[in-house]
Structures are given as C-alpha cells and as structure tokens.
Write an enzyme that holds these catalytic residues in place. Structure first.
Site, short mmCIF file in Angstrom:
data_model
loop_
_atom_site.label_atom_id
_atom_site.label_comp_id
_atom_site.label_asym_id
_atom_site.label_seq_id
_atom_site.Cartn_x
_atom_site.Cartn_y
_atom_site.Cartn_z
N HIS A 110 0.82 -1.07 -0.02
CA HIS A 110 -0.12 0.04 0.03
C HIS A 110 0.82 1.31 -0.01
O HIS A 110 0.30 2.56 0.44
CB HIS A 110 -0.96 -0.10 1.34
CG HIS A 110 -2.12 -1.04 0.92
ND1 HIS A 110 -2.85 -1.38 2.01
CD2 HIS A 110 -2.61 -1.89 -0.04
CE1 HIS A 110 -3.72 -2.17 1.74
NE2 HIS A 110 -3.64 -2.54 0.54
N CYS A 165 4.28 15.68 -13.10
CA CYS A 165 5.46 15.24 -14.37
C CYS A 165 5.62 13.68 -13.79
O CYS A 165 6.48 13.02 -14.39
CB CYS A 165 6.87 15.83 -13.70
SG CYS A 165 7.50 15.62 -12.17
C1 BJW Z 1 -4.02 -5.75 16.82
C2 BJW Z 1 -3.42 -4.84 17.77
C3 BJW Z 1 -2.34 -5.36 18.45
C4 BJW Z 1 -5.15 -3.81 16.86
N1 BJW Z 1 -2.27 -6.52 18.14
N2 BJW Z 1 -3.69 -6.86 16.56
C5 BJW Z 1 -13.47 -6.94 -3.64
C6 BJW Z 1 -12.42 -7.31 -4.40
C7 BJW Z 1 -11.33 -6.44 -4.63
C8 BJW Z 1 -11.47 -5.09 -4.20
C9 BJW Z 1 -12.53 -4.71 -3.75
C10 BJW Z 1 -13.57 -5.47 -3.21
N3 BJW Z 1 -14.33 -4.93 -2.70
C11 BJW Z 1 -13.92 -3.72 -2.65
C12 BJW Z 1 -12.97 -3.51 -3.35
C13 BJW Z 1 -12.20 -2.28 -3.40
C14 BJW Z 1 -11.16 -1.84 -2.18
C15 BJW Z 1 -11.53 -2.62 -0.87
O1 BJW Z 1 -10.92 -3.80 -0.69
N4 BJW Z 1 -12.48 -2.17 -0.11
C16 BJW Z 1 -13.18 -2.88 1.01
C17 BJW Z 1 -13.01 -1.95 2.24
C18 BJW Z 1 -14.40 -3.63 0.86
N5 BJW Z 1 -9.87 -2.04 -2.46
C19 BJW Z 1 -9.45 -1.38 -3.23
O2 BJW Z 1 -10.00 -0.29 -3.69
C20 BJW Z 1 -7.62 -1.61 -3.59
N6 BJW Z 1 -7.69 -1.49 -4.80
C21 BJW Z 1 -8.16 -2.12 -5.74
O3 BJW Z 1 -8.85 -3.10 -5.61
O4 BJW Z 1 -7.60 -1.77 -7.20
C22 BJW Z 1 -8.65 -2.57 -8.32
C23 BJW Z 1 -7.97 -1.92 -9.36
C24 BJW Z 1 -7.20 -2.88 -10.39
C25 BJW Z 1 -6.71 -1.99 -11.62
C26 BJW Z 1 -7.07 -0.83 -11.60
C27 BJW Z 1 -7.44 0.21 -10.85
C28 BJW Z 1 -8.07 -0.32 -9.66
C29 BJW Z 1 -6.81 -0.44 -2.77
C30 BJW Z 1 -6.84 -0.47 -1.37
C31 BJW Z 1 -6.08 0.53 -0.79
C32 BJW Z 1 -6.24 0.36 0.80
N7 BJW Z 1 -5.61 1.76 1.13
C33 BJW Z 1 -5.40 2.17 2.63
C34 BJW Z 1 -4.82 3.35 2.90
C35 BJW Z 1 -3.51 3.31 2.71
C36 BJW Z 1 -2.68 4.63 2.59
C37 BJW Z 1 -2.99 5.26 4.07
O5 BJW Z 1 -2.28 4.66 4.81
O6 BJW Z 1 -3.32 6.71 3.96
O7 BJW Z 1 -4.60 1.03 3.29
S1 BJW Z 1 -7.23 1.79 3.63
C38 BJW Z 1 -6.53 1.16 5.25
O8 BJW Z 1 -6.69 -0.20 5.15
C39 BJW Z 1 -4.85 1.04 4.77
C40 BJW Z 1 -4.54 -0.39 5.41
O9 BJW Z 1 -3.25 -0.76 4.97
C41 BJW Z 1 -5.73 -1.04 4.99
C42 BJW Z 1 -6.03 -2.42 5.85
O10 BJW Z 1 -6.11 -2.24 7.10
P1 BJW Z 1 -5.52 -2.86 8.16
O11 BJW Z 1 -3.96 -2.85 8.24
O12 BJW Z 1 -6.25 -4.32 8.38
O13 BJW Z 1 -5.84 -2.16 9.51
P2 BJW Z 1 -7.37 -2.17 10.38
O14 BJW Z 1 -7.61 -0.99 11.27
O15 BJW Z 1 -8.73 -2.43 9.64
O16 BJW Z 1 -7.05 -3.32 11.38
C43 BJW Z 1 -6.39 -3.50 12.39
C44 BJW Z 1 -6.62 -4.86 12.91
O17 BJW Z 1 -5.48 -5.12 14.04
C45 BJW Z 1 -7.67 -5.31 13.63
O18 BJW Z 1 -8.14 -6.56 13.30
C46 BJW Z 1 -7.26 -5.09 15.04
O19 BJW Z 1 -8.42 -6.21 15.73
C47 BJW Z 1 -5.97 -5.64 14.92
N8 BJW Z 1 -5.24 -5.24 16.15
N9 BJW Z 1 -4.26 -3.72 17.63
C48 BJW Z 1 -2.55 -7.48 17.34
N10 BJW Z 1 -1.62 -4.55 19.23
ZN ZN Z 2 6.80 17.61 -10.97
#
Ligand code: BJW
Ligand code: ZN
Length: 239
Positions: A118, A129
């Site tokens: 990500h 650019c």
């Molecule tokens: C602990 C703890 C401790 C707490 N110890 N545990 C079906 C199929 C394919 C795609 C899709 C689909 N349905 C929808 C989509 C689209 C979308 C998507 O998935 N949406 C869902 C929400 C439904 N996906 C996309 O848009 C992706 N792109 C894509 O599909 O492109 C297609 C394409 C192809 C060709 C051309 C054009 C397009 C892109 C996804 C990008 C995600 N971006 C983010 C932001 C990144 C930048 C930033 O940081 O600002 O990424 S969103 C955010 O969520 C971030 C994270 O990496 C990501 C995942 O979150 P994560 O890491 O799991 O965090 P949390 O908070 O959700 O969970 C934390 C966990 O830790 C919890 O379980 C807690 O219990 C636990 N925890 N403390 C252990 N101490």
């Molecule tokens: Zn530039």
C-alpha cells in the site's frame, strides 16, 4: 521456545510469508484504521484515502497525511516488528514479509525481504510530471507541497481506495502466498482487497495459516490457528 508448527516449519526451511496490517504497529503508538481507538481524528480512511477526496480538497488530505507523518516520525518498532525481522534473519528458507502498512517501521526494525503493497508515507509523487521520490520533510513548510522540478502538486506515495496496487510488489506477494508452507497474518482486519485474498490463497494452496490478532476477524474461521492477543506481547514472548 515452543514446539509448534511455526518452529517446526521454519526448522525444516519451509517457505514462510508474514502478512501484516495496522495492528502490528499499534503498540508502537500508530493508530489503526478500524479499531476502537482507530481512526484518525474525525475522518474515516474511506473518506480521505481516495483519489476523489484528494481531487476535491488536496489541502485537507495533506493535513491528514502531515499529521500522520509527524506522529509516525516519533514512533519506534515494537517486539512484533523485531520478532518478524529476526524470523527473516534466522530462517534458512524462502521468506517474504508483505505489509499493508505505510509507516516504514518494519524496515526500521531490520526487515529487508519485504514488499509494501500500500506504499509508504515517506514517499511522494508528482501529479504533473510523475516523478516520485523519498521525502522525509516534517512538517512541510507549505501545504499542499509542490514538486521541486515542475511546481506540480505532490501526492502521498500511498495506495488509495480504487487505485491499483503497485504491480511488482503485488505479483511477488501473490506468488509467495501461493507457494508458502506457512503464513503468519498479524494485526490486520483482513477486509481490504486484494490483500485479503492472500491468506485465502495460501490456505487453498495447502499452507498452514496462523492469525495473530487482538480480536476476531472475517479470516478467523478460515485459519488453522488463532493466537489471540496483542502482537507485541504474543510475538515478543518468542524473541
Ligand atoms: C491488533 C492490535 C495489536 C489492533 N495486536 N492486533 C473486492 C475485491 C477486490 C477489491 C474490492 C472488493 N470490494 C471492494 C474493493 C475495493 C477496495 C476494498 O477492498 N474495499 C474494502 C474496504 C471492501 N480495494 C481497493 O480499492 C484497492 N484497490 C483495488 O482493488 O484496485 C483495483 C484496481 C485494479 C486496476 C486498476 C484500478 C483499480 C486499494 C486498497 C487501498 C487501501 N488503502 C489503505 C490506505 C493506505 C494509505 C494510508 O495509510 O493512508 O490501506 S485503507 C487502509 O486499510 C490501509 C490499510 O493498509 C488497509 C488495511 O487495514 P488494516 O491494516 O487491516 O488495519 P485495520 O485498522 O483495518 O485493522 C487492524 C487490525 O489489527 C484489527 O483486526 C485489530 O483487531 C487488530 N489489532 N491492535 C494485534 N496490538
Ligand atoms: Zn513534477
């Protein structure tokens, strides 16, 4: 050291993939996205982490990223990051760390065989650019920041909703997931695709999948083992 599947498979040099999400950095002080103390002032990731939000208000989106850059700059890796770096160092077989995190803490802990699917908070890209580079300025003197080369608007080097993941890192992650013998999934809610497919892929290909999470996730019913608890505590015990 416990005699469990993780140790048995690593002792035999089996291919290992570690997949991490925001929970692995929670004990370092980086807020998660969807947890209880998650997100991020009054905004939801889904509202700010999109190309649409950036086009509508680049200043607001940059304020959010600037706030996160300042916060993360003061954070250090915790025992979970350290355990994962050590697993890579000591494991003789194939290894890949796939992280969804953009905070750079895995690299700080010493991980080298990793893909940041990500993107990274410390990268910026020019919307005019197309140049991209590392930039550790905190805070930027002016928001939104501008490109040194052409004056165009810079954007954070991260992957927003609706954007494709970087091709080569994603391909490496998919290939590694398909041929690993063990996948350790740490601190991710496993709801964001395509990354959420990786453990499913690994499981279908016959890998042993272990989830380390303080809570249940949609992945929990599908895994072989759940290690419930905070990643730094659960994995720190194995250091
Ligand atoms: C602990 C703890 C401790 C707490 N110890 N545990 C079906 C199929 C394919 C795609 C899709 C689909 N349905 C929808 C989509 C689209 C979308 C998507 O998935 N949406 C869902 C929400 C439904 N996906 C996309 O848009 C992706 N792109 C894509 O599909 O492109 C297609 C394409 C192809 C060709 C051309 C054009 C397009 C892109 C996804 C990008 C995600 N971006 C983010 C932001 C990144 C930048 C930033 O940081 O600002 O990424 S969103 C955010 O969520 C971030 C994270 O990496 C990501 C995942 O979150 P994560 O890491 O799991 O965090 P949390 O908070 O959700 O969970 C934390 C966990 O830790 C919890 O379980 C807690 O219990 C636990 N925890 N403390 C252990 N101490
Ligand atoms: Zn530039």
């Amino acid at each position: 050291m416990p005699d469990d599947r993780l140790n048995q498979i690593t002792a035999l040099g089996g291919a290992v993939v570690v997949l991490t999400g925001a929970g692995v950095s929670a004990e370092s002080g980086v807020p998660t996205f969807r947890g209880e103390d998650g997100l991020w002032r009054t905004y939801r990731a889904e509202d700010l982490a999109t190309p649409h939000a950036f086009a509508a208000d680049p200043h607001l989106v940059w304020e959010w990223y600037q706030w996160r850059r300042e916060l993360v700059a003061a954070c250090r890796p915790n025992p979970a990051h350290e355990f994962i770096a050590r697993l890579e160092r000591e494991h003789g077989g194939e290894f890949l760390l796939v992280t969804q995190n953009v905070d750079g803490l895995h690299r700080l802990a010493g991980s080298e065989k990793l893909v940041e699917v990500h993107g990274n908070l410390w990268k910026v890209g020019c919307t005019s650019c197309g140049r991209s580079r590392e930039d550790r300025t905190v805070p930027f003197p002016e928001l939104p920041p501008r490109c040194d080369e052409c004056g165009g608007l810079l954007r954070p080097g991260v992957v927003w909703f609706g954007e494709a993941l970087p091709e080569a890192p994603l391909a490496r992650a998919l290939a590694a997931a398909e041929r690993c013998e063990l996948m350790l999934v740490v601190g991710t809610s496993a709801v964001v695709y395509p990354v959420a497919y990786l453990p499913q892929l690994a499981r279908r290909a016959g890998a042993h999948v272990i989830e380390v999470n303080s809570d249940e996730t949609p992945l929990t019913p599908l895994v072989d083992e759940s290690w419930r608890g905070k990643a730094g505590e659960v994995l720190g015990k194995r250091l």
